[in-house]
Design a protein around this motif. Sequence first.
Motif, PDB file in Angstrom:
ATOM      1  N   LYS A 274     -56.793 -21.261 -22.518  1.00  0.00           N
ATOM      2  CA  LYS A 274     -56.352 -21.044 -21.141  1.00  0.00           C
ATOM      3  C   LYS A 274     -55.619 -22.251 -20.547  1.00  0.00           C
ATOM      4  N   LYS A 275     -55.040 -23.089 -21.409  1.00  0.00           N
ATOM      5  CA  LYS A 275     -54.334 -24.264 -20.896  1.00  0.00           C
ATOM      6  C   LYS A 275     -53.192 -23.864 -19.950  1.00  0.00           C
ATOM      7  N   ARG A 276     -52.424 -22.839 -20.331  1.00  0.00           N
ATOM      8  CA  ARG A 276     -51.292 -22.418 -19.481  1.00  0.00           C
ATOM      9  C   ARG A 276     -51.799 -21.893 -18.130  1.00  0.00           C
ATOM     10  N   ASP A 277     -52.898 -21.093 -18.152  1.00  0.00           N
ATOM     11  CA  ASP A 277     -53.460 -20.573 -16.907  1.00  0.00           C
ATOM     12  C   ASP A 277     -53.988 -21.696 -16.027  1.00  0.00           C
ATOM     13  N   ILE A 278     -54.596 -22.696 -16.667  1.00  0.00           N
ATOM     14  CA  ILE A 278     -55.104 -23.843 -15.907  1.00  0.00           C
ATOM     15  C   ILE A 278     -53.948 -24.607 -15.277  1.00  0.00           C
ATOM     16  N   SER A 279     -52.841 -24.738 -16.039  1.00  0.00           N
ATOM     17  CA  SER A 279     -51.655 -25.425 -15.513  1.00  0.00           C
ATOM     18  C   SER A 279     -51.098 -24.694 -14.303  1.00  0.00           C
ATOM     19  N   VAL A 280     -51.109 -23.360 -14.349  1.00  0.00           N
ATOM     20  CA  VAL A 280     -50.640 -22.564 -13.204  1.00  0.00           C
ATOM     21  C   VAL A 280     -51.507 -22.836 -11.978  1.00  0.00           C
ATOM     22  N   LEU A 281     -52.812 -22.902 -12.202  1.00  0.00           N
ATOM     23  CA  LEU A 281     -53.712 -23.209 -11.089  1.00  0.00           C
ATOM     24  C   LEU A 281     -53.427 -24.581 -10.501  1.00  0.00           C
ATOM     25  N   TYR A 282     -53.139 -25.534 -11.391  1.00  0.00           N
ATOM     26  CA  TYR A 282     -52.784 -26.876 -10.904  1.00  0.00           C
ATOM     27  C   TYR A 282     -51.510 -26.831 -10.057  1.00  0.00           C
ATOM     28  N   SER A 283     -50.550 -26.019 -10.509  1.00  0.00           N
ATOM     29  CA  SER A 283     -49.278 -25.933  -9.780  1.00  0.00           C
ATOM     30  C   SER A 283     -49.459 -25.312  -8.396  1.00  0.00           C
ATOM     31  N   PHE A 284     -50.521 -24.489  -8.240  1.00  0.00           N
ATOM     32  CA  PHE A 284     -50.807 -23.899  -6.935  1.00  0.00           C
ATOM     33  C   PHE A 284     -51.673 -24.815  -6.067  1.00  0.00           C
ATOM     34  N   GLY A 285     -51.974 -26.009  -6.579  1.00  0.00           N
ATOM     35  CA  GLY A 285     -52.702 -26.987  -5.773  1.00  0.00           C
ATOM     36  C   GLY A 285     -54.165 -27.161  -6.137  1.00  0.00           C
ATOM     37  N   ALA A 286     -54.591 -26.551  -7.222  1.00  0.00           N
ATOM     38  CA  ALA A 286     -55.993 -26.704  -7.634  1.00  0.00           C
ATOM     39  C   ALA A 286     -56.257 -28.139  -8.073  1.00  0.00           C
ATOM     40  N   THR A 287     -57.435 -28.632  -7.810  1.00  0.00           N
ATOM     41  CA  THR A 287     -57.817 -29.994  -8.197  1.00  0.00           C
ATOM     42  C   THR A 287     -58.604 -29.965  -9.510  1.00  0.00           C
ATOM     43  N   ALA A 288     -58.760 -31.164 -10.113  1.00  0.00           N
ATOM     44  CA  ALA A 288     -59.538 -31.272 -11.357  1.00  0.00           C
ATOM     45  C   ALA A 288     -60.992 -30.869 -11.125  1.00  0.00           C
ATOM     46  N   GLN A 289     -61.521 -31.197  -9.939  1.00  0.00           N
ATOM     47  CA  GLN A 289     -62.899 -30.819  -9.624  1.00  0.00           C
ATOM     48  C   GLN A 289     -63.058 -29.302  -9.561  1.00  0.00           C
ATOM     49  N   PHE A 290     -62.042 -28.614  -9.021  1.00  0.00           N
ATOM     50  CA  PHE A 290     -62.072 -27.156  -8.925  1.00  0.00           C
ATOM     51  C   PHE A 290     -62.100 -26.520 -10.318  1.00  0.00           C
ATOM     52  N   ILE A 291     -61.299 -27.063 -11.233  1.00  0.00           N
ATOM     53  CA  ILE A 291     -61.252 -26.546 -12.614  1.00  0.00           C
ATOM     54  C   ILE A 291     -62.587 -26.771 -13.309  1.00  0.00           C
ATOM     55  N   ARG A 292     -63.169 -27.963 -13.098  1.00  0.00           N
ATOM     56  CA  ARG A 292     -64.476 -28.250 -13.710  1.00  0.00           C
ATOM     57  C   ARG A 292     -65.540 -27.275 -13.206  1.00  0.00           C
ATOM     58  N   GLN A 293     -65.503 -27.002 -11.914  1.00  0.00           N
ATOM     59  CA  GLN A 293     -66.488 -26.093 -11.340  1.00  0.00           C
ATOM     60  C   GLN A 293     -66.373 -24.679 -11.916  1.00  0.00           C
ATOM     61  N   ILE A 294     -65.144 -24.264 -12.244  1.00  0.00           N
ATOM     62  CA  ILE A 294     -64.957 -22.937 -12.835  1.00  0.00           C
ATOM     63  C   ILE A 294     -65.726 -22.834 -14.153  1.00  0.00           C
ATOM     64  N   PHE A 295     -65.579 -23.850 -15.001  1.00  0.00           N
ATOM     65  CA  PHE A 295     -66.220 -23.808 -16.312  1.00  0.00           C
ATOM     66  C   PHE A 295     -67.731 -24.038 -16.205  1.00  0.00           C
ATOM     67  N   LEU A 296     -68.133 -24.905 -15.279  1.00  0.00           N
ATOM     68  CA  LEU A 296     -69.567 -25.120 -15.088  1.00  0.00           C
ATOM     69  C   LEU A 296     -70.242 -23.860 -14.557  1.00  0.00           C
ATOM     70  N   LYS A 297     -69.554 -23.164 -13.649  1.00  0.00           N
ATOM     71  CA  LYS A 297     -70.117 -21.924 -13.116  1.00  0.00           C
ATOM     72  C   LYS A 297     -70.191 -20.845 -14.189  1.00  0.00           C
ATOM     73  N   GLN A 298     -69.190 -20.831 -15.069  1.00  0.00           N
ATOM     74  CA  GLN A 298     -69.223 -19.850 -16.154  1.00  0.00           C
ATOM     75  C   GLN A 298     -70.402 -20.114 -17.080  1.00  0.00           C
ATOM     76  N   GLY A 299     -70.626 -21.403 -17.389  1.00  0.00           N
ATOM     77  CA  GLY A 299     -71.791 -21.760 -18.208  1.00  0.00           C
ATOM     78  C   GLY A 299     -73.099 -21.436 -17.501  1.00  0.00           C
ATOM     79  N   SER A 300     -73.124 -21.646 -16.179  1.00  0.00           N
ATOM     80  CA  SER A 300     -74.325 -21.346 -15.403  1.00  0.00           C
ATOM     81  C   SER A 300     -74.616 -19.849 -15.382  1.00  0.00           C
ATOM     82  N   ILE A 301     -73.559 -19.049 -15.276  1.00  0.00           N
ATOM     83  CA  ILE A 301     -73.734 -17.590 -15.280  1.00  0.00           C
ATOM     84  C   ILE A 301     -74.311 -17.125 -16.614  1.00  0.00           C
ATOM     85  N   ILE A 302     -73.766 -17.698 -17.706  1.00  0.00           N
ATOM     86  CA  ILE A 302     -74.277 -17.348 -19.038  1.00  0.00           C
ATOM     87  C   ILE A 302     -75.753 -17.717 -19.158  1.00  0.00           C
ATOM     88  N   SER A 303     -76.101 -18.928 -18.685  1.00  0.00           N
ATOM     89  CA  SER A 303     -77.496 -19.374 -18.783  1.00  0.00           C
ATOM     90  C   SER A 303     -78.398 -18.552 -17.874  1.00  0.00           C
TER      91      SER A 303
END
Length: 380
Positions: A274-303
């Motif tokens: 999902k590198k390209r999708d992440i890059s698109v999110l960055y281009s829309f103003g997403a921060t590195a913290q926002f991207i990290r939270q997406i993956f942490l939340k996904q891991g939390s949902i799985i757990s």
Amino acid sequence: MIGVAVGTAALIVVLSVFNGLQDFVRSVYNSFDAPLTIQAAVGKSFEMTPELRSKIESIEGINVVTEVIEDNALILFQDQQVVAKIKGVESNYATVNRLDTFLVRGKMKLTENNISYAILGTGVAYELSLRLDANAYGMQIVYPKKLRPGMPITNNSITRKTIVPAGIFNIEPVYNESYVFVPLSFAKELMDYGNKRTSVELYLNEGASIKKLKEQIESSLGSKFKVLDSDELHSSLLKAIKIEKLFAYITLSFIMAIASFNIFFTLSMLAIEKKRDISVLYSFGATAQFIRQIFLKQGSIISLVGSIIGLLSGLTLCLLQQKFGLVSMGMQSAVMNAYPVKLELMDFVMVGVSVVLITILISYRPAIIASRVETIKNLN
């Protein structure tokens, strides 16, 4: 998710079995031991004076006081012999202890017509090849006299007394293979204890608080005596079960952490794909913290989903074991047919927190990788 669910269920089942074993051990000992036992703080015996007994009996809440002399001795019966623990008790012991409910043969009697009788465990009776219908021979109990260092051992160095077996009890292997009950007067003469006693067992009135009475007796008797409840008498065994439970929890947690590595690889592959999708999110103003939270939340949902499924599965298995005894002990001589199980809320909390922490830690590295995507390079 499946690995998390299976690991969680296994943890709940194993911890619940340890809880059940601990409760079972307590129930066995409580059926045999007095609620409170007074022992000497130093040494194995103490002087039992009328004043001391009166002081104990005067404490409100105590129903029956039983003096005890207990020590190891050699038992001889025909051509067989065995070392057992001789426990001399007063006649009131039979009225308050539930030993008579565990008799498998014979009668619960310690004295009759000035004759002393013994109650043996099944293990002791087996080692002696003893049959109650052959008790005319009686059995001899041999106890060594107090000898000064350097004195030679002769026939005069031992005390030998004969007693008639009256009953055989079956409680639990630890007791069955080691205990023989005899009258206090018989034990006193055999061991030459005089007014000395190894312990005093206290049976309480119904509804009396063991904890409050324990504190009251300790305060009344002073530092020369220690007052123990059933758990304290067998503290080493109960502590061993708790340590085994702790190590089982740690071991299964490590296994679950290893099983959870598939979440790490899944999220790592997702971050790469999902590198390209992440890059698109960055281009829309997403921060590195926002991207990290997406993956942490996904891991939390799985757990979270995996732990809920695992907790419910573990709960279901434990309830089925309690009701139907699905897993048996596999031994005909076992005291219980199936493994005992006891559910405790704290186990569910500990396991749930452990699963969430393990999964979040495993999800952290993929989240960092995802947040370091080079935006311009992946948009070209």
